[in-house]
Enzyme design. Sequence first.
Site, PDB file in Angstrom:
ATOM      1  N   VAL A 147      37.955 -14.225  -7.123  1.00 37.17           N
ATOM      2  CA  VAL A 147      37.359 -13.008  -7.669  1.00 37.17           C
ATOM      3  C   VAL A 147      38.372 -11.883  -7.504  1.00 37.17           C
ATOM      4  O   VAL A 147      38.744 -11.527  -6.383  1.00 37.17           O
ATOM      5  CB  VAL A 147      36.041 -12.646  -6.960  1.00 37.17           C
ATOM      6  CG1 VAL A 147      35.456 -11.357  -7.525  1.00 37.17           C
ATOM      7  CG2 VAL A 147      35.041 -13.792  -7.090  1.00 37.17           C
ATOM      8  N   CYS A 148      38.838 -11.360  -8.616  1.00 34.76           N
ATOM      9  CA  CYS A 148      39.890 -10.344  -8.595  1.00 34.76           C
ATOM     10  C   CYS A 148      39.245  -8.961  -8.604  1.00 34.76           C
ATOM     11  O   CYS A 148      38.721  -8.508  -9.617  1.00 34.76           O
ATOM     12  CB  CYS A 148      40.786 -10.530  -9.816  1.00 34.76           C
ATOM     13  SG  CYS A 148      42.436  -9.872  -9.618  1.00 34.76           S
TER      14      CYS A 148
END
Length: 911
Positions: free
Chosen positions: A750-751
């Site tokens: 998850v950026c």
Amino acid sequence: MKDASGRSIRPFDLVAFKSTGGGAHGDRGGVLNERPGEGNTLAVLCVDGGKVDGVKPSEITVVDRSYLYPGIVVASASDTGGQLGVVTGVDRALDLVRLDGENNAAAPVAGGVSPGELRRVRVLNLGDYVVSGPWLGRVVEVSLDVDVAFDDGAVCRVADACRKLSSLRGGDGLSRLRNSAFYPGQLVVGHRSVFRASPWLKGYWKPSRERGTVAKVEMAGVLVYWIASSSTTTDIEASALPAYQRNPQSLTFFCSPPSCYWTIGDRCFFRTPGGHRAPPADDKEQLTKSNRSRPGRMAMKRVRRGVDRSHAHTEFERPMSVASTRTTADVLWQDGTRQRGVASESLLPFVTRNVHDFLPGQHVVRARGGDGSAAAGVVRGLSCRDRTVSVLWLKQAAAMPNSGDEILSAYDLAIDGNFNVFYGNVVVRLPHGDSSRGSSMHEAVVPPAQSNDDLSWVGHVSDLCEDGHVLVKWGNDKTTKVLPHEIAVIKLRMVSEMLREMGDWVHDDGGIDDADNAQEETTASQAPGAAAHEQNQGADDDDTDTEDGMLVAAWATGPLLLLQRVREVIQIASQVLARCKKYIVSEPAQRSAPFSDGNGDEVGGGGAAAASTSENAGGDSDGSARQGVVDDSFRFQQFEVMLQSPPDHHYLDNTKQGIGGGKKWIKRVHKEWNILENSLPAYTVYVRAYEDRMDLLRVVMVGASGTPYHDGLFFFDLQLPPTFPAAPPSVNYRSFGLRVNPNLYPSGTVCLSLLSTFGGQGAELWSPEASSVLQIVVSIQGLVLNAQPYYNEAGYEAQVGTPEGRRNELPYSENTYLLNLQTMIHLLRRPPAGFEDFVRNHFLHRGRHVLLACKAYLEGRVVGTLGGEARAADQGRSSAGFRLALASVVPRLVEAFAAIGAHGCDEFDRL
């Protein structure tokens, strides 16, 4: 920004404008790659090296784009929303002038000159491809020796000049953006007694000699990154030539990278004496006018020949400068048509291309909805409006004919990973029988070369043929057809990347430290921030199959005892808190009002708990808000602490740093639980914590109406590290290998700035004092799973309202919805542990609404317009390619919903 004619202005465009300096800089210049100045003005680089600031876009006209190259993707400047094309060939003509040494007045020399007739001041540029015998390499650094002449005829040679000399003209510093910081005739000054310490070719040093004129520029040596060999099959790095080449003249030039193109202000010489031609007719009149202000015929001859005798005993040739460029391009458009000789200013580089914008000649495979075969096909053409592709499937064996064309949805196709060839690629020939397709220095191995200057094994891709062959123009000017497995593509890399790989040793001898090398090799094909998320995508911590007890037993006695004590405290605290929570029931909250599809049926979001209010929940057409009441047959609290952590939790085995962090850590975790229990968005987010592992959480979010995520479920596993809250939680998305958002990778990464997996500043970053798990949850729900996910890509927010943005945002949303549906099918087959009933109940009640949405989309409604404001009239219709792909997914969706007994699915059997 638009010019006076309405064309978009891009960095490095050649523009015509009225100079504010009284004509001193000329009437043409190149737009510098700088942010717009005050009042939305531009900076322009002129032929004399001068920089003009404050130029208004409305006062300039784009006249050329000399930076186009084979392989760059373009759109028509007059129809940026139309089809794209790829440049397959470029032709340039240059107009040349010679600047005098005093006031930089320009005297025309020749017009319409081909770049092949010229050489630059510095023969080799950064990134150039060079051949030495059987080796192919790229120039990554250049060292220059400069001869400096003085008024009395004395001459000294300054080695490693870029560190020791600087120009007396401020504008000359901008020449580093091009070929060389130094050129004959340039006035320079030395640093720290440079001239005194340098060898003198004529005369000797005097204290008064602080400035001089460049008489000669020579390459003293170059640093080469070797990438391919024609005579070895061993490790290239171990057997390559020396990286530092002290005799650059022994290297054979093959080609320059796309970043090295001819533009205004470039200084050059003719390759052969007398190679110049008469100026064009319009320039002759200007030349005649300029002669009237010059002192006699002899002076005019010196300017025309470029010979400078202003220094008593030193004669040198002043270089010519590019005053204007005229560039045309051959373009292959997406529909398969070709145009030749297209004016470059009528084309607009379109570097932000979505993954389904295929081009003719590319090899593709079925991404989904196919027959399961791994057959590859060649793209014959693409309809950019319909998002449909004509594919010619290649034969599986030599005896089988091609299977013919097939029209498919672009969303059902993906690039063939085994075919990495594209227009303009530099390639080398592989030995017969070698089917490897290398793209790095260790894989590019070719047959033995015949001589040191043989270029028959190095070439450019000039075309991709419909029969699967590749047309290559080799360095010996011969063109042949080859199969993809017969060549290896040389991957285009940045100079800085190659230097880092070579290591710091290249600077130790002091032989190379060219200030020009601060210039980064960039290409017009690189979109701003295109790889920002990938730079932040890291591999997750390695999982371990070791049980906790075995892992602890491997530790020293002291840490083992401490860990056991801490875990006992956590266990007791978790049990107490869990018992208390069994008696807590959250107050019912208002659920979002449903939206009608226009036929009396509601479509849009709604969680499992909201959907289970009654059998008719969502069946009324009035759209009025109702208070959610948890149905007795299914109760799923939004927050609850479970006794045992699920066996499929992503971080279950991630115990390398220990579990928990002491009393303060436990207290903070309790605080996070309390916040989540009381503040979660009603019926759209559900969280589970665990007694035995207080560091773990599992979160599910319901996709919001008005987005391509509506009615979908999105699961995230969280882990609170021992250093929490000093460090943010780790978060993993259950992706099933699908990329549903630029911030959510197929690996599960998850950026997000809040998670320290992406850059940010201020409130975007995790704060131990102010941030919380709830903030992470809400950020993912609101900022990631939003209505326009295309703009989540790093840097893409600048495309809002631009041709790139308008072209790409809808196809991205259409593909995202298809991935959302696939995720639903995966979840029904493999629901996360502890959420089996939740997943089933959600789709039991929302399955019919999902299918109603699919029906509306198949009838032309635009993705994301079924909830909130009805924007379908403004957005047009969904693409035919999307409807084609959706029609292939719906039967599997109906089958999956029917398998769990979802209400009202029978009517969609024929959808």
